[in-house]
Design a protein around this motif. Structure first.
Motif, PDB file in Angstrom:
ATOM      1  N   ARG A   1      -4.796  26.830  -3.851  1.00 23.93           N
ATOM      2  CA  ARG A   1      -4.510  25.477  -4.336  1.00 23.93           C
ATOM      3  C   ARG A   1      -3.202  25.380  -5.111  1.00 23.93           C
ATOM      4  O   ARG A   1      -3.017  24.455  -5.900  1.00 23.93           O
ATOM      5  N   ALA A   2      -2.299  26.306  -4.903  1.00 23.57           N
ATOM      6  CA  ALA A   2      -0.965  26.205  -5.498  1.00 23.57           C
ATOM      7  C   ALA A   2      -0.136  25.237  -4.660  1.00 23.57           C
ATOM      8  O   ALA A   2      -0.230  25.232  -3.424  1.00 23.57           O
ATOM      9  N   CYS A   3       0.653  24.438  -5.298  1.00 19.70           N
ATOM     10  CA  CYS A   3       1.436  23.413  -4.619  1.00 19.70           C
ATOM     11  C   CYS A   3       2.573  24.031  -3.808  1.00 19.70           C
ATOM     12  O   CYS A   3       3.346  24.839  -4.307  1.00 19.70           O
ATOM     13  N   LEU A   4       2.658  23.605  -2.554  1.00 15.20           N
ATOM     14  CA  LEU A   4       3.752  24.025  -1.675  1.00 15.20           C
ATOM     15  C   LEU A   4       4.792  22.923  -1.497  1.00 15.20           C
ATOM     16  O   LEU A   4       5.904  23.178  -1.075  1.00 15.20           O
ATOM     17  N   GLY A   5       4.410  21.706  -1.807  1.00 14.76           N
ATOM     18  CA  GLY A   5       5.297  20.562  -1.664  1.00 14.76           C
ATOM     19  C   GLY A   5       4.505  19.277  -1.657  1.00 14.76           C
ATOM     20  O   GLY A   5       3.283  19.286  -1.768  1.00 14.76           O
ATOM     21  N   GLU A   6       5.194  18.186  -1.538  1.00 15.14           N
ATOM     22  CA  GLU A   6       4.547  16.883  -1.549  1.00 15.14           C
ATOM     23  C   GLU A   6       5.339  15.934  -0.677  1.00 15.14           C
ATOM     24  O   GLU A   6       6.492  16.219  -0.326  1.00 15.14           O
ATOM     25  N   ALA A   7       4.729  14.815  -0.326  1.00 14.73           N
ATOM     26  CA  ALA A   7       5.412  13.820   0.509  1.00 14.73           C
ATOM     27  C   ALA A   7       4.762  12.461   0.333  1.00 14.73           C
ATOM     28  O   ALA A   7       3.545  12.359   0.209  1.00 14.73           O
ATOM     29  N   ALA A   8       5.589  11.431   0.324  1.00 10.33           N
ATOM     30  CA  ALA A   8       5.097  10.065   0.418  1.00 10.33           C
ATOM     31  C   ALA A   8       4.819   9.834   1.900  1.00 10.33           C
ATOM     32  O   ALA A   8       5.538  10.344   2.758  1.00 10.33           O
ATOM     33  N   PHE A   9       3.752   9.113   2.230  1.00 10.38           N
ATOM     34  CA  PHE A   9       3.456   8.876   3.638  1.00 10.38           C
ATOM     35  C   PHE A   9       2.995   7.454   3.864  1.00 10.38           C
ATOM     36  O   PHE A   9       2.504   6.792   2.969  1.00 10.38           O
ATOM     37  N   GLY A  10       3.165   7.007   5.087  1.00 12.23           N
ATOM     38  CA  GLY A  10       2.679   5.707   5.506  1.00 12.23           C
ATOM     39  C   GLY A  10       3.609   4.575   5.140  1.00 12.23           C
ATOM     40  O   GLY A  10       4.473   4.703   4.290  1.00 12.23           O
ATOM     41  N   MET A  11       3.406   3.470   5.838  1.00 10.74           N
ATOM     42  CA  MET A  11       4.111   2.234   5.539  1.00 10.74           C
ATOM     43  C   MET A  11       3.040   1.169   5.434  1.00 10.74           C
ATOM     44  O   MET A  11       2.117   1.141   6.232  1.00 10.74           O
ATOM     45  N   GLY A  12       3.185   0.313   4.449  1.00  8.99           N
ATOM     46  CA  GLY A  12       2.141  -0.683   4.300  1.00  8.99           C
ATOM     47  C   GLY A  12       2.634  -1.984   3.720  1.00  8.99           C
ATOM     48  O   GLY A  12       3.765  -2.104   3.273  1.00  8.99           O
TER      49      GLY A  12
ATOM     50  N   GLU B   1       0.855  -1.189   0.000  1.00  8.20           N
ATOM     51  CA  GLU B   1       0.000   0.000   0.000  1.00  8.20           C
ATOM     52  C   GLU B   1       0.888   1.235   0.000  1.00  8.20           C
ATOM     53  O   GLU B   1       1.926   1.262   0.652  1.00  8.20           O
ATOM     54  N   ARG B   2       0.487   2.253  -0.747  1.00 11.21           N
ATOM     55  CA  ARG B   2       1.243   3.501  -0.816  1.00 11.21           C
ATOM     56  C   ARG B   2       0.334   4.671  -0.529  1.00 11.21           C
ATOM     57  O   ARG B   2      -0.830   4.663  -0.904  1.00 11.21           O
ATOM     58  N   GLY B   3       0.892   5.693   0.065  1.00  7.78           N
ATOM     59  CA  GLY B   3       0.166   6.936   0.289  1.00  7.78           C
ATOM     60  C   GLY B   3       1.016   8.112  -0.159  1.00  7.78           C
ATOM     61  O   GLY B   3       2.247   8.047  -0.132  1.00  7.78           O
ATOM     62  N   HIS B   4       0.367   9.173  -0.578  1.00  4.51           N
ATOM     63  CA  HIS B   4       1.072  10.364  -1.045  1.00  4.51           C
ATOM     64  C   HIS B   4       0.211  11.583  -0.713  1.00  4.51           C
ATOM     65  O   HIS B   4      -1.010  11.503  -0.732  1.00  4.51           O
ATOM     66  N   ALA B   5       0.868  12.692  -0.427  1.00  5.82           N
ATOM     67  CA  ALA B   5       0.151  13.925  -0.109  1.00  5.82           C
ATOM     68  C   ALA B   5       0.753  15.086  -0.877  1.00  5.82           C
ATOM     69  O   ALA B   5       1.963  15.130  -1.100  1.00  5.82           O
ATOM     70  N   ILE B   6      -0.116  16.007  -1.282  1.00  6.49           N
ATOM     71  CA  ILE B   6       0.304  17.275  -1.864  1.00  6.49           C
ATOM     72  C   ILE B   6      -0.201  18.364  -0.925  1.00  6.49           C
ATOM     73  O   ILE B   6      -1.364  18.361  -0.534  1.00  6.49           O
ATOM     74  N   PHE B   7       0.678  19.272  -0.558  1.00  9.62           N
ATOM     75  CA  PHE B   7       0.337  20.370   0.337  1.00  9.62           C
ATOM     76  C   PHE B   7       0.094  21.612  -0.508  1.00  9.62           C
ATOM     77  O   PHE B   7       0.903  21.958  -1.365  1.00  9.62           O
ATOM     78  N   VAL B   8      -1.049  22.278  -0.278  1.00  4.71           N
ATOM     79  CA  VAL B   8      -1.435  23.420  -1.103  1.00  4.71           C
ATOM     80  C   VAL B   8      -1.724  24.640  -0.242  1.00  4.71           C
ATOM     81  O   VAL B   8      -2.044  24.530   0.945  1.00  4.71           O
ATOM     82  N   ASP B   9      -1.619  25.819  -0.874  1.00  3.79           N
ATOM     83  CA  ASP B   9      -1.971  27.059  -0.180  1.00  3.79           C
ATOM     84  C   ASP B   9      -3.454  27.353  -0.416  1.00  3.79           C
ATOM     85  O   ASP B   9      -4.180  26.523  -0.974  1.00  3.79           O
ATOM     86  N   GLU B  10      -3.910  28.520  -0.001  1.00  4.56           N
ATOM     87  CA  GLU B  10      -5.338  28.861  -0.102  1.00  4.56           C
ATOM     88  C   GLU B  10      -5.820  28.980  -1.548  1.00  4.56           C
ATOM     89  O   GLU B  10      -7.014  28.901  -1.810  1.00  4.56           O
TER      90      GLU B  10
END
Length: 92
Positions: A51-62, A40-49
């Motif tokens: 919706r412009a991208c501020l960064g991203e990260a892989a998350f979780g272990m599965g 299983e994989r997870g990923h996140a994109i962090f956005v400002d107000e």
């Protein structure tokens, strides 16, 4: 485990928020749903107000049947980049 990725996700040059959302969805499909699906994989994109991208990260272990996510780490990264929103995806 949260792995922050230094490069931001591709930004959409479109003015319409729906077009930008479509670009984020396409990007997440490419990142999260790429074979082989051995865990299983997870990923996140962090956005400002806007919706412009501020960064991203892989998350979780599965493994093949579950994903363990540490919400504290996910929110800590969002706070670090001063995100107004988080777009999360996982491959199950």
């Amino acid at each position: 485990m949260l792995t922050a990725i230094a490069r931001p996700a591709p930004r959409s040059s479109a003015a319409m928020p729906g077009d930008q959302t479509g670009a984020y969805l396409a990007y997440l499909r490419k990142v999260v749903l790429t074979p082989p699906a051995l865990h299983e994989r997870g990923h996140a994109i962090f956005v400002d107000e806007r919706r412009a991208c501020l960064g991203e990260a892989a998350f979780g272990m599965g493994n093949m049947s579950k994903l363990t996510l540490r919400m504290r780490e996910l929110f800590a990264e969002a706070l670090r980049v001063n995100a107004a929103g988080i777009i999360r995806a996982h491959n199950h």
